[in-house]
Design an enzyme around this catalytic site. Structure first.
Site, PDB file in Angstrom:
ATOM      1  N   CYS A 292       1.040  -1.748  -0.123  1.00  0.00           N
ATOM      2  CA  CYS A 292      -0.024   0.299  -0.154  1.00  0.00           C
ATOM      3  C   CYS A 292       0.957   1.124  -0.284  1.00  0.00           C
ATOM      4  O   CYS A 292       0.348   2.429   0.253  1.00  0.00           O
ATOM      5  CB  CYS A 292      -1.166  -0.271   1.105  1.00  0.00           C
ATOM      6  SG  CYS A 292      -2.027  -1.024   1.565  1.00  0.00           S
TER       7      CYS A 292
ATOM      8  N   HIS B  82      -3.376   7.313   2.404  1.00  0.00           N
ATOM      9  CA  HIS B  82      -3.467   6.131   2.359  1.00  0.00           C
ATOM     10  C   HIS B  82      -4.968   5.963   2.968  1.00  0.00           C
ATOM     11  O   HIS B  82      -5.473   5.707   3.789  1.00  0.00           O
ATOM     12  CB  HIS B  82      -2.747   4.716   2.176  1.00  0.00           C
ATOM     13  CG  HIS B  82      -2.706   3.566   2.049  1.00  0.00           C
ATOM     14  ND1 HIS B  82      -3.575   3.430   1.128  1.00  0.00           N
ATOM     15  CD2 HIS B  82      -3.670   2.791   3.068  1.00  0.00           C
ATOM     16  CE1 HIS B  82      -3.878   2.187   1.332  1.00  0.00           C
ATOM     17  NE2 HIS B  82      -3.490   1.541   2.309  1.00  0.00           N
TER      18      HIS B  82
ATOM     19  N   ASN C 292     -10.310  -0.305  -0.071  1.00  0.00           N
ATOM     20  CA  ASN C 292      -8.949   0.138  -0.133  1.00  0.00           C
ATOM     21  C   ASN C 292      -8.016  -0.477  -1.563  1.00  0.00           C
ATOM     22  O   ASN C 292      -8.382  -1.522  -1.517  1.00  0.00           O
ATOM     23  CB  ASN C 292      -7.615  -0.853   0.680  1.00  0.00           C
ATOM     24  CG  ASN C 292      -6.365  -0.359   0.756  1.00  0.00           C
ATOM     25  OD1 ASN C 292      -6.242   0.246  -0.098  1.00  0.00           O
ATOM     26  ND2 ASN C 292      -5.977  -1.185   2.259  1.00  0.00           N
TER      27      ASN C 292
END
Ligand SMILES: CC(C)(COP(=O)(O)OP(=O)(O)OC[C@H]1O[C@@H](n2cnc3c(N)ncnc32)[C@H](O)[C@@H]1OP(=O)(O)O)[C@@H](O)C(=O)NCCC(=O)NCCS
Length: 326
Positions: free
Chosen positions: A114, A253, A283
């Site tokens: 990520c 994020h 996500n």
């Protein structure tokens, strides 16, 4: 004179198919209420059958090229952040390059889960500022739906598919003011795809144990994310020489709204300055920040001259931050 890299254009792509929390209620033992309150996610996008990571990367890239107003031929390097590659190898950047019509251009992947976008931004920036390359196509693309066990409610409700892209080159006004990246590999098990590599090569046992899918220790990831993401943001702002008050927008994020709100509170970021789209897309791993950036740019929310700060955390463990002047 020293070359300073900046963002020359940006674009994003999301698959058409929307999967809502209500859709997930039909597949696993979960509820819209649980997912909304624990994560902030309401729906996510799922790639069409046969639509692979390089297909999404291509569409985001085409929009970034158009937004920069450059010719495709001006691009001299492709850097692609992903942990959902088309194949285990070769690099998805190579297939994306071919789909863009290139047959003689360097192209490689960056694997930092990520945090992949911040890592790839660091690479792209360094390539431009060293003078080695002039216009880098930076892409973050993830087809996470391939790597999810759709019977595991702990993980399948969290992720989505999508891609974001930027053109990084010498900026006339835009400037990448700072990048900061780091990693601690002592806990790969906290967030990983355990099977299919050299530790657990693909076998019937690996498939039976579902080791070819995402595995996560949610609590450890949460604890580490709330420690490392503020640290990365702070480092990036220090390196850029800006205070939180001088930052026009933050993009963290998009993993969990509670993590996002925790960091925003810690740095006194008001809601109107904090760009959030987790409710729509979940996500999308490395792609969350460039998708949110390009979406806010296209909507006219982020404007030329704005200072935008990023912070990310992911499997590895990896983390990083950056500050850009748009
Ligand atoms: C995954 C996460 C949302 C879980 O939230 P949480 O508030 O910590 O929830 P808990 O882990 O305490 O689980 C509470 C209960 O909900 C259950 N649960 C987990 N997923 C569920 C779901 N989708 N639906 C309903 N219940 C669920 C658990 O089984 C647990 O039940 P139990 O107490 O009977 O064992 C949270 O830990 C998180 O966001 N972690 C970071 C994840 C992340 O960011 N990943 C990507 C990093 S880049």
């Amino acid at each position: 004179m020293k070359i300073k890299a900046g963002i020359l254009g940006c674009g994003y792509y999301l698959p058409e198919k929307i999967m809502t929390n209500a859709d997930l209620e039909k597949i696993v033992d979960t509820s819209d209420e649980w997912i909304r309150t624990r994560t902030g996610i309401e729906e996510r996008r799922i790639a069409a059958e046969g639509e692979c990571t390089s297909d999404m990367a291509l569409k985001a890239a085409e929009r970034a090229i158009a937004s920069a107003g450059i010719k495709k031929e001006d691009i001299d390097l492709i850097v692609l952040a992903t942990i959902c590659p088309d194949y285990a190898w070769p690099a998805t950047a190579c297939m994306t390059a071919a789909k863009l019509g290139f047959d003689d251009i360097p192209a490689f992947d960056v694997s930092a889960a990520c945090s992949g976008f911040i890592y790839a931004l660091t690479v792209a920036r360094s390539m431009v500022e060293s003078g080695l390359y002039k216009k880098v196509l930076l892409i973050a693309a993830e087809k996470f739906s391939t790597y999810l066990d759709w019977t595991d409610r702990n993980t399948c409700v969290l992720m989505g598919d999508g891609a974001g892209a930027m053109i990084i080159g010498e900026g006339s006004t835009s400037e990448i003011m700072s990048t900061y990246i780091s990693a601690d590999g002592s806990h790969p098990d906290y967030l990983c795809q355990p099977g299919g590599g050299s530790v657990h090569p693909l076998s019937q046992e690996v498939l039976d144990k579902k080791l070819n899918f995402m595995h996560m220790n949610g609590k450890e990831i949460y604890v580490n994310a709330v420690e490392k993401m503020p640290l990365a943001l702070d480092k990036a702002m220090q390196l850029a020489g800006v205070t939180p008050e001088q930052v026009d927008f933050t993009i963290f994020h998009q993993a969990n709204i509670r993590i996002i709100q925790y960091i925003a509170k810690k740095f006194n970021v008001p809601d109107e300055k904090n760009i959030v789209n987790i409710q729509k897309y979940g996500n999308t791993s490395a792609a969350t920040i460039p998708i949110a950036f390009a979406e806010a740019w296209e909507a006219g929310r982020i404007k030329k001259g704005n200072i935008v700060a990023f912070s990310a955390f992911g499997g590895g463990l990896t983390w990083g931050g950056a500050v850009v002047k748009v």
